[in-house]
Scaffold this motif. Structure first.
Motif, PDB file in Angstrom:
ATOM      1  N   ARG A   1       0.762  -1.320  -0.023  1.00  0.00           N
ATOM      2  CA  ARG A   1      -0.264  -0.008  -0.154  1.00  0.00           C
ATOM      3  C   ARG A   1       0.918   1.271  -0.208  1.00  0.00           C
ATOM      4  O   ARG A   1       0.149   2.457   0.233  1.00  0.00           O
ATOM      5  N   GLY A   2       2.212   1.011  -0.019  1.00  0.00           N
ATOM      6  CA  GLY A   2       2.951   2.121  -0.129  1.00  0.00           C
ATOM      7  C   GLY A   2       3.471   2.966   0.937  1.00  0.00           C
ATOM      8  O   GLY A   2       3.924   4.125   0.901  1.00  0.00           O
ATOM      9  N   THR A   3       3.485   2.181   1.989  1.00  0.00           N
ATOM     10  CA  THR A   3       3.685   2.771   3.211  1.00  0.00           C
ATOM     11  C   THR A   3       5.238   3.158   3.532  1.00  0.00           C
ATOM     12  O   THR A   3       6.354   2.322   3.017  1.00  0.00           O
ATOM     13  N   LEU A   4       5.689   4.231   3.916  1.00  0.00           N
ATOM     14  CA  LEU A   4       6.921   4.822   3.575  1.00  0.00           C
ATOM     15  C   LEU A   4       8.139   4.268   4.709  1.00  0.00           C
ATOM     16  O   LEU A   4       9.085   4.999   4.731  1.00  0.00           O
ATOM     17  N   THR A   5       7.679   3.810   5.796  1.00  0.00           N
ATOM     18  CA  THR A   5       8.060   3.988   7.102  1.00  0.00           C
ATOM     19  C   THR A   5       9.925   4.019   7.070  1.00  0.00           C
ATOM     20  O   THR A   5      10.420   5.255   7.402  1.00  0.00           O
ATOM     21  N   PRO A   6      10.626   3.064   6.717  1.00  0.00           N
ATOM     22  CA  PRO A   6      11.955   3.017   6.940  1.00  0.00           C
ATOM     23  C   PRO A   6      12.453   4.149   5.968  1.00  0.00           C
ATOM     24  O   PRO A   6      13.598   4.887   6.051  1.00  0.00           O
ATOM     25  N   VAL A   7      11.972   3.882   4.809  1.00  0.00           N
ATOM     26  CA  VAL A   7      12.519   5.114   3.611  1.00  0.00           C
ATOM     27  C   VAL A   7      12.067   6.621   4.035  1.00  0.00           C
ATOM     28  O   VAL A   7      13.088   7.360   3.806  1.00  0.00           O
ATOM     29  N   GLN A   8      10.967   6.675   4.679  1.00  0.00           N
ATOM     30  CA  GLN A   8      10.652   8.138   4.868  1.00  0.00           C
ATOM     31  C   GLN A   8      11.624   8.755   6.057  1.00  0.00           C
ATOM     32  O   GLN A   8      12.028   9.927   5.755  1.00  0.00           O
ATOM     33  N   LYS A   9      12.363   7.982   6.830  1.00  0.00           N
ATOM     34  CA  LYS A   9      13.286   8.090   7.833  1.00  0.00           C
ATOM     35  C   LYS A   9      14.476   8.776   7.000  1.00  0.00           C
ATOM     36  O   LYS A   9      15.043   9.990   7.497  1.00  0.00           O
ATOM     37  N   PHE A  10      14.984   8.300   6.028  1.00  0.00           N
ATOM     38  CA  PHE A  10      15.969   8.656   5.228  1.00  0.00           C
ATOM     39  C   PHE A  10      15.611  10.128   4.604  1.00  0.00           C
ATOM     40  O   PHE A  10      16.451  10.969   4.256  1.00  0.00           O
ATOM     41  N   ILE A  11      14.275  10.082   3.899  1.00  0.00           N
ATOM     42  CA  ILE A  11      13.998  11.353   3.405  1.00  0.00           C
ATOM     43  C   ILE A  11      13.977  12.392   4.308  1.00  0.00           C
ATOM     44  O   ILE A  11      14.354  13.621   4.072  1.00  0.00           O
ATOM     45  N   ASN A  12      13.639  12.286   5.522  1.00  0.00           N
ATOM     46  CA  ASN A  12      13.614  13.248   6.459  1.00  0.00           C
ATOM     47  C   ASN A  12      14.835  13.471   7.221  1.00  0.00           C
ATOM     48  O   ASN A  12      15.276  14.927   7.260  1.00  0.00           O
ATOM     49  N   ALA A  13      15.653  12.593   7.312  1.00  0.00           N
ATOM     50  CA  ALA A  13      17.093  12.906   7.861  1.00  0.00           C
ATOM     51  C   ALA A  13      18.260  12.594   7.040  1.00  0.00           C
ATOM     52  O   ALA A  13      19.474  12.873   7.537  1.00  0.00           O
ATOM     53  N   GLY A  14      17.926  12.054   6.011  1.00  0.00           N
ATOM     54  CA  GLY A  14      19.252  11.669   5.160  1.00  0.00           C
ATOM     55  C   GLY A  14      19.958  12.877   4.477  1.00  0.00           C
ATOM     56  O   GLY A  14      19.041  13.847   4.318  1.00  0.00           O
ATOM     57  N   LYS A  15      21.087  12.684   3.825  1.00  0.00           N
ATOM     58  CA  LYS A  15      21.508  13.979   3.223  1.00  0.00           C
ATOM     59  C   LYS A  15      21.317  13.864   1.795  1.00  0.00           C
ATOM     60  O   LYS A  15      21.540  14.699   1.182  1.00  0.00           O
ATOM     61  N   ASP A  16      20.784  12.707   1.153  1.00  0.00           N
ATOM     62  CA  ASP A  16      20.850  12.618  -0.143  1.00  0.00           C
ATOM     63  C   ASP A  16      19.401  12.615  -1.037  1.00  0.00           C
ATOM     64  O   ASP A  16      19.543  12.421  -2.162  1.00  0.00           O
ATOM     65  N   PHE A  17      18.461  13.049  -0.365  1.00  0.00           N
ATOM     66  CA  PHE A  17      17.227  13.242  -0.819  1.00  0.00           C
ATOM     67  C   PHE A  17      16.759  14.641  -0.873  1.00  0.00           C
ATOM     68  O   PHE A  17      17.054  15.468  -0.233  1.00  0.00           O
ATOM     69  N   VAL A  18      16.305  15.055  -2.157  1.00  0.00           N
ATOM     70  CA  VAL A  18      15.581  16.378  -2.203  1.00  0.00           C
ATOM     71  C   VAL A  18      14.275  16.136  -2.851  1.00  0.00           C
ATOM     72  O   VAL A  18      13.965  15.215  -3.618  1.00  0.00           O
ATOM     73  N   THR A  19      13.293  16.992  -2.495  1.00  0.00           N
ATOM     74  CA  THR A  19      11.728  16.987  -3.049  1.00  0.00           C
ATOM     75  C   THR A  19      11.654  18.306  -3.470  1.00  0.00           C
ATOM     76  O   THR A  19      11.947  19.258  -3.170  1.00  0.00           O
ATOM     77  N   ALA A  20      10.790  18.291  -4.288  1.00  0.00           N
ATOM     78  CA  ALA A  20      10.049  19.454  -5.063  1.00  0.00           C
ATOM     79  C   ALA A  20       8.895  19.291  -5.580  1.00  0.00           C
ATOM     80  O   ALA A  20       8.458  18.130  -6.090  1.00  0.00           O
ATOM     81  N   ASP A  21       8.041  20.504  -6.007  1.00  0.00           N
ATOM     82  CA  ASP A  21       6.876  20.510  -6.780  1.00  0.00           C
ATOM     83  C   ASP A  21       7.053  20.518  -8.168  1.00  0.00           C
ATOM     84  O   ASP A  21       6.010  19.958  -9.011  1.00  0.00           O
TER      85      ASP A  21
END
Length: 548
Positions: free
Chosen positions: A374-394
């Motif tokens: 169902r697309g739950t992000l739990t472990p990956v979301q932690k890297f999105i939030n705290a990791g150095k290598d993820f960027v997001t934008a609209d």
């Protein structure tokens, strides 16, 4: 003699070898330079993936696999082409026989179980005779790495109570010794006690020395992935330069020192330039060992872009040809690349390597695994939030700006990225088209396992409903040594391709998982842990036969 057999290295291959020796009623000493809490080595941290052929799990999902198909795939990936490949080729065929024969039943009898949906790793994307798995055959151990290590630790602890096994932690072997021209012992240094957490870098302060003798010695000390100097020294000539910055997918103690010890004693090291490093590494925001990186295990949808934003060539899609992608990066003189995707894709297609990044599988939680679909992000979301290598934008302009800000090099071209993404999305206006990555996505969804929990329905990356957009900077992650000490089919170390080095055996990564390089140039995945088990089992049984 201090024991019948000495095993050097407490990783999976060493545990299996020592357990087999003890089961034969022989006395064994297991030495390891790390403290007791690191028993099990890198296998403990693994995803627990095993290559099984024509398994019940495959058959239940309609996958038609066979020994002949697996051997065809292995040969296409290994591409054996050297005189030194005599023993590796023999080991490869023996391993495929094992994987399609008694491997599953033997492990099952010891309590090992598997997640019911085999994964499709290293898909290749070339012709039927080229690199890659023709079918899904990556079986994840239910409970991941710890559940695969546990049966062998249990066997050894039971043998220890019987007086058959002796553990000597913090013992670092520096030399093989011989009497009458026959290697019959080891000597080395005793390191000070350490209470660091499992796999953390431990002290190298020497507080004593030791000498031990036995009728046979089994070396199971692992590879070189934690020693970046050795990785660079042995970097393949055809792969460009080793990146200036790399992450480590293995702890510091994976240092390759025992390869040198055995080589100095006369053992032959072959195929040292064959390695298996991952191009999809991200910096671990909560590191345990030095330069600790985590590998992204991606489904086929993200666009893979080079450091300037240009799309990788066919068939270098995520999960298809890891070595090919690595070569593409390093030959261009880069040290990183990018995945470009959106929230819908990351929710279903991103997994992370390692047991600690998969609490559902490690904890044997059916409910947790179902959330993946169902697309739950739990472990990956932690890297999105705290990791150095993820960027997001609209928007793409905002995303590219953040990508360049992250690297501080201004390499990524907005014009190039816009052209790549727009052209890719335009190819989805019809149910057919020329973009082979989209064709590969549709093909992947023909397998029910991918359709349910691994691969999203094809859609436009710029679809606002699937956003926001995400870019992930990817580093090279050092991991496996594919070459190693040359061994015959009894796991005996060879001096010249023919003559054994006394009663010295080698198994696991230090022996290239068998023969000095059972994988050749490329691996099919699920074959490293299995290679440790197979070669460790042979080494233990054959060494026990020599004991008088």
């Amino acid at each position: 003699m201090d024991a019948d057999v000495i095993v050097v290295g407490g990783g999976l291959a060493g545990l299996v070898a020592a357990a087999e020796v003890a089961d034969a009623g022989k006395k064994v000493i297991l030495l390891d330079q790390e403290p007791e809490q690191s028993l099990g080595g890198q296998a403990f941290w693994s995803f627990g993936g095993l290559m099984l052929v024509d398994s019940p799990e495959q058959r239940r999902l309609g996958i038609k696999d066979s020994r002949d198909l697996a051997w065809q795939d292995w040969q296409g990936s290994a591409a054996f082409d050297r005189e030194e490949d005599h023993w590796p080729r023999k080991w490869a065929e023996a391993y495929v026989d094992f994987a399609s024969g008694e491997k599953r039943a033997w492990l099952h009898a010891q309590g090992v179980r598997w997640f019911p949906v085999p994964g499709w790793a290293e898909r290749g994307g070339y012709t039927a005779t080229g690199h890659g798995n023709s079918v899904p055959r990556f079986h994840i151990t239910w409970g991941t790495g710890p559940a695969l290590v546990e049966p062998f630790v249990r066997r050894l602890r039971e043998a220890e109570k019987k007086g058959l096994v002796r553990f000597c932690f913090r013992h670092r072997v520096t030399k093989l010794t011989a009497s009458g021209g026959m290697e019959d012992g080891v000597e080395g240094e005793i390191l000070e006690p350490s209470n660091v957490e499992r796999a953390a870098k431990s002290s190298r302060k020497v507080v004593g020395d030791f000498k031990l003798k036995a009728q046979a010695i089994i070396v199971t000390s692992g590879g070189i992935g934690g020693n970046h100097d050795l990785v660079r020294k042995n970097w393949p000539a055809n792969m460009g330069r080793a990146p200036a910055q790399m992450l480590s997918g293995v702890p510091d103690h994976v240092d390759g020192l025992m390869q040198g010890v055995v080589e100095r004693a006369g053992g032959r090291l072959i195929n040292a330039d064959r390695m298996w490093h991952y191009p999809e590494g991200i910096d671990n925001y909560a590191p345990i060992w030095s330069r600790h990186g985590i590998r992204i295990l991606s489904g086929p949808t993200p666009l893979w872009l080079d450091a300037r934003g240009k799309r990788f060539p066919v068939p270098l899609f995520p999960g298809f040809d890891g070595l090919g992608a690595l070569e593409h990066i390093t030959k261009h003189g880069d040290d990183h690349s990018w995945f470009l995707l959106n929230k819908r894709v990351i929710g279903k297609e991103f997994a992370l390597s390692g047991q600690e990044q998969n609490p559902d599988l490690t904890g044997k939680s059916i409910r947790g695994v179902l959330k993946r679909g169902r697309g739950t992000l739990t472990p990956v979301q932690k890297f999105i939030n705290a990791g150095k290598d993820f960027v997001t934008a609209d928007t793409l302009p905002e995303l590219v700006s953040k990508m360049n800000s992250l690297t501080q090099k201004n390499l990524v071209s907005l014009e190039t990225v816009t052209r790549e993404v727009t052209a890719r999305d335009r190819d989805l206006d019809n149910k057919y088209g020329k973009d082979l990555q989209i064709a590969a996505i549709r093909s992947a969804r023909g397998y029910i396992g991918d359709r349910l929990i691994r691969t999203v329905k094809p859609h436009k990356l710029l679809d606002p409903a699937a956003g926001p957009l995400i870019a992930v900077r990817l580093w090279v992650l050092t991991r496996k040594t594919l070459g190693g000490l040359e061994t015959d089919l009894s796991s005996r170390v060879l001096k010249d391709g023919k003559t054994p080095l006394g009663n010295v055996f080698a198994a696991g990564e230090v022996a290239g998982f068998g023969g000095g390089g059972v994988h050749g140039y490329r691996a099919l995945e699920g074959t490293f842990l299995g290679g440790c088990i197979f070669s460790g089992r042979i080494a233990g049984r054959e060494a026990a036969k020599l004991v008088k």
